[in-house]
Motif scaffolding. Structure first.
Motif, PDB file in Angstrom:
ATOM      1  N   THR A   1      -4.476   2.308   2.255  1.00 22.58           N
ATOM      2  CA  THR A   1      -3.447   1.619   1.471  1.00 22.58           C
ATOM      3  C   THR A   1      -2.155   2.416   1.472  1.00 22.58           C
ATOM      4  OG1 THR A   1      -5.188   0.826   0.030  1.00 22.58           O
ATOM      5  CG2 THR A   1      -2.947   0.587  -0.768  1.00 22.58           C
ATOM      6  N   VAL A   2      -2.251   3.705   1.132  1.00 22.80           N
ATOM      7  CA  VAL A   2      -1.061   4.518   0.965  1.00 22.80           C
ATOM      8  C   VAL A   2      -0.353   4.740   2.293  1.00 22.80           C
ATOM      9  CG1 VAL A   2      -0.275   6.823   0.345  1.00 22.80           C
ATOM     10  CG2 VAL A   2      -1.858   5.618  -1.137  1.00 22.80           C
ATOM     11  N   ARG A   3      -1.148   4.951   3.365  1.00 22.72           N
ATOM     12  CA  ARG A   3      -0.510   5.255   4.645  1.00 22.72           C
ATOM     13  C   ARG A   3       0.206   4.062   5.244  1.00 22.72           C
ATOM     14  NH1 ARG A   3      -3.575   8.747   8.951  1.00 22.72           N
ATOM     15  NH2 ARG A   3      -4.883   6.911   9.034  1.00 22.72           N
ATOM     16  N   ASN A   4      -0.219   2.844   4.862  1.00 21.43           N
ATOM     17  CA  ASN A   4       0.380   1.658   5.467  1.00 21.43           C
ATOM     18  C   ASN A   4       1.453   1.019   4.605  1.00 21.43           C
ATOM     19  OD1 ASN A   4      -1.019   1.671   7.917  1.00 21.43           O
ATOM     20  ND2 ASN A   4      -2.834   0.827   6.929  1.00 21.43           N
ATOM     21  N   THR A   5       1.819   1.665   3.488  1.00 24.57           N
ATOM     22  CA  THR A   5       2.849   1.120   2.612  1.00 24.57           C
ATOM     23  C   THR A   5       4.077   2.018   2.687  1.00 24.57           C
ATOM     24  OG1 THR A   5       1.022   0.588   1.147  1.00 24.57           O
ATOM     25  CG2 THR A   5       3.219   0.186   0.308  1.00 24.57           C
ATOM     26  N   PRO A   6       5.288   1.449   2.745  1.00 25.91           N
ATOM     27  CA  PRO A   6       6.473   2.318   2.745  1.00 25.91           C
ATOM     28  C   PRO A   6       6.544   3.107   1.440  1.00 25.91           C
ATOM     29  CG  PRO A   6       7.062   0.050   3.284  1.00 25.91           C
ATOM     30  CD  PRO A   6       5.643   0.033   2.833  1.00 25.91           C
TER      31      PRO A   6
ATOM     32  N   TYR B   1       1.574  10.070  -1.936  1.00 27.54           N
ATOM     33  CA  TYR B   1       1.813   9.573  -0.571  1.00 27.54           C
ATOM     34  C   TYR B   1       1.467  10.657   0.446  1.00 27.54           C
ATOM     35  CZ  TYR B   1       4.395   7.841   3.472  1.00 27.54           C
ATOM     36  OH  TYR B   1       4.745   7.424   4.718  1.00 27.54           O
TER      37      TYR B   1
END
Lengths: 214, 292
Positions: free
Chosen positions: A57-62, A94
């Motif tokens: 989730t975190v890696r794919n969200t700006p 992040y």
């Protein structure tokens, strides 16, 4: 150029906040990263799933969107934190997802035979980790962790759009009154480099010291 | 494997631990949902915007703008990056120094202040372009340096014999690069390149600061318009995750495929003797690269 020289104090106070953000969120990232990495290698399936969900989730969200969610979204459910704390938590969370992957692949990079040999010598699980696996894993983790740290210095500028008075935001406010974007922002870019270039050199030296020849 | 295969007692302990962990995670999720419901954030009215075609269209065109910026900036960065990688390995000291300083300089630029500098400073210098191009320029500058490093690492990781053999056949430096080294290197670094493309796509959200109407900006406007800020940001996050997870999945597939099969296939009629050594070198090189 004069605009910058007349407001060096602003740059300095902005840089100070940038450094504070960097140090605090990196500590936060190491903590989050360690916990998530342990979750991802644990034998309990629900923990592994939760760790994977977090990282993906975190890696794919700006990161800017994560900051907005934290700063504008959480108050809607009655959770209000100061802007600085929000920035530290979000940047730490992040970067933590990336740290988790670094730690996990660092542990995986240690040959299986090492852990097997340690166990066959009668070392317990925690002894195996402490004396055999982690010291070797740590060495392979240094270069990517160094990259994450320099990236974090630059990423602290993401705190500017939410109004944390770090380097970029200071310069943006200065520009609002002085209206000389070219020298003001060149000054900002140079200031970031004054931090990241020596930091990169230090990290490079550390890397050479701990490098493993395999 | 850090631990032995668990015996019956270990398995029981793991089962108990799994159940406890599941309960704790479930409890946390429940607390979050109760809190959201308590503050009225789960009310149907707040989520109504997802059924309004005009709002969905507005967001989708934001996504389109995001993808457009990422594609153009990515293409530009790839081209410049490949050029700089070749320059960094060139025999001429001057070319090498030029390419190296470009890469070192651009790699240390923080992207958000860079975009602010370009977006606010260039019009001041008389360069008037749509925000789209300012954003593309900022993203391409930084990412071209990263791509250059990725490509260079790919070329360096190739067995030295490849370059030596090409030279021995009489190929020039450029011929060696173009015909022998780059085609192999590009395939080898494809996963790393795609991962960096995901980073670029996420960074395109920084267009927010120069009011380029990409997905995040449009999400913010939608949130203010519909009075459901939290909900809109969650939806926008889901859109980003779907797009990026698809790309990441592709990376994962590529990596698996490359681990399974050697990238350097012996040409038809090549001596079978050379195959195993080639394969070993490729594997070792690939591992080194992913460890970076």
């Amino acid at each position: 150029m004069n605009v910058v020289l007349h407001h060096l104090g602003l740059y300095w106070s902005g840089l100070w906040v940038t450094l504070e953000l960097t140090v605090l969120s990196f500590m936060c990232a190491l903590l989050v990263g360690t916990v998530v990495a342990v979750m991802r290698v644990s034998p309990a399936a629900p923990l592994r799933a939760a760790g994977l969900l977090y990282v993906e989730t975190v890696r794919n969200t700006p990161p800017l969107l994560l900051l907005f969610l934290f700063v504008y979204g959480l108050p809607k459910v009655g959770l209000i934190y100061s802007l600085f704390v929000s920035a530290v938590v979000v940047l730490g969370g992040y970067t933590g997802a990336f740290v988790a992957e670094v730690i996990r692949s660092g542990i995986n990079a240690v040959p299986v035979g090492q852990a097997e040999a340690a166990r066959s010598l009668g070392l317990t699980f925690s002894q195996t980790l402490r004396h055999v696996v982690l010291p070797q894993a740590f060495r392979t983790m240094v270069p990517p962790l160094g990259n994450l740290l320099t990236a974090l210095v630059r990423n602290t500028s993401l705190a500017a759009p939410i109004g944390v008075l770090e380097l970029t935001e200071r310069a943006d406010q200065l520009n609002a009154t002085a209206a000389a974007p070219v020298p003001i922002f060149i000054g900002v870019l140079i200031t970031y480099m004054i931090v990241t270039l020596p930091l990169g050199a230090v990290i490079g030296a550390v890397e050479r010291r701990v490098a493993v020849a395999r | 494997m850090l631990y032995d295969v668990p015996g019956p007692r270990g398995r029981r302990r793991i089962l108990v631990g799994s159940i406890v962990a599941a309960l704790v995670i479930g409890a946390l999720a429940a607390v979050a949902l109760v809190r959201l419901a308590h503050h009225g954030q789960l009310d149907a009215a707040r989520w109504k915007f997802v059924t309004e075609p005009s709002i969905l269209r507005y967001l989708m065109f934001g996504l389109l703008n995001t993808l457009k910026v990422a594609a153009v900036a990515g293409g530009l960065a790839l081209a410049v990056g490949a050029l700089m990688a070749v320059g960094r390995l060139a025999p001429s000291v001057l070319v090498r120094a030029g390419a190296t300083s470009y890469v070192q300089f651009c790699r240390s630029l923080p992207v958000l202040p860079l975009i602010l500098f370009i977006g606010l400073g260039f019009p001041e210098l008389g360069v008037r372009l749509p925000a789209f191009w300012f954003l593309v320029l900022g993203l391409a500058l930084y990412n071209s340096a990263v791509f250059a490093e990725i490509f260079r690492a790919g070329v360096v990781s190739l067995p030295r014999g490849q370059r030596e053999a090409a030279y021995a056949l009489g190929l020039t430096y450029w011929g060696t690069m173009r015909l022998v080294l780059l085609p192999q290197a590009v395939r080898r670094v494809l996963p790393a390149t795609l991962s960096q493309f995901v980073v670029l796509l996420k960074d395109s959200s920084l267009g927010f600061v120069i009011s380029y109407p990409e997905l995040l900006r449009r999400g913010q406007i939608t949130g203010e318009f519909t009075h459901s800020i939290l909900q809109v940001y969650v939806v926008v996050a889901v859109i980003y995750i779907i797009v990026n997870a698809t790309l990441s999945y592709l990376v994962h597939r590529l990596e698996r495929r490359q681990k399974r099969a050697p990238i350097v296939r012996p040409a038809a009629g090549a001596s079978p003797l050379s195959t195993p050594t080639d394969r070993g070198a490729v594997r070792a090189g690939g591992k080194e690269l992913t460890g970076r």
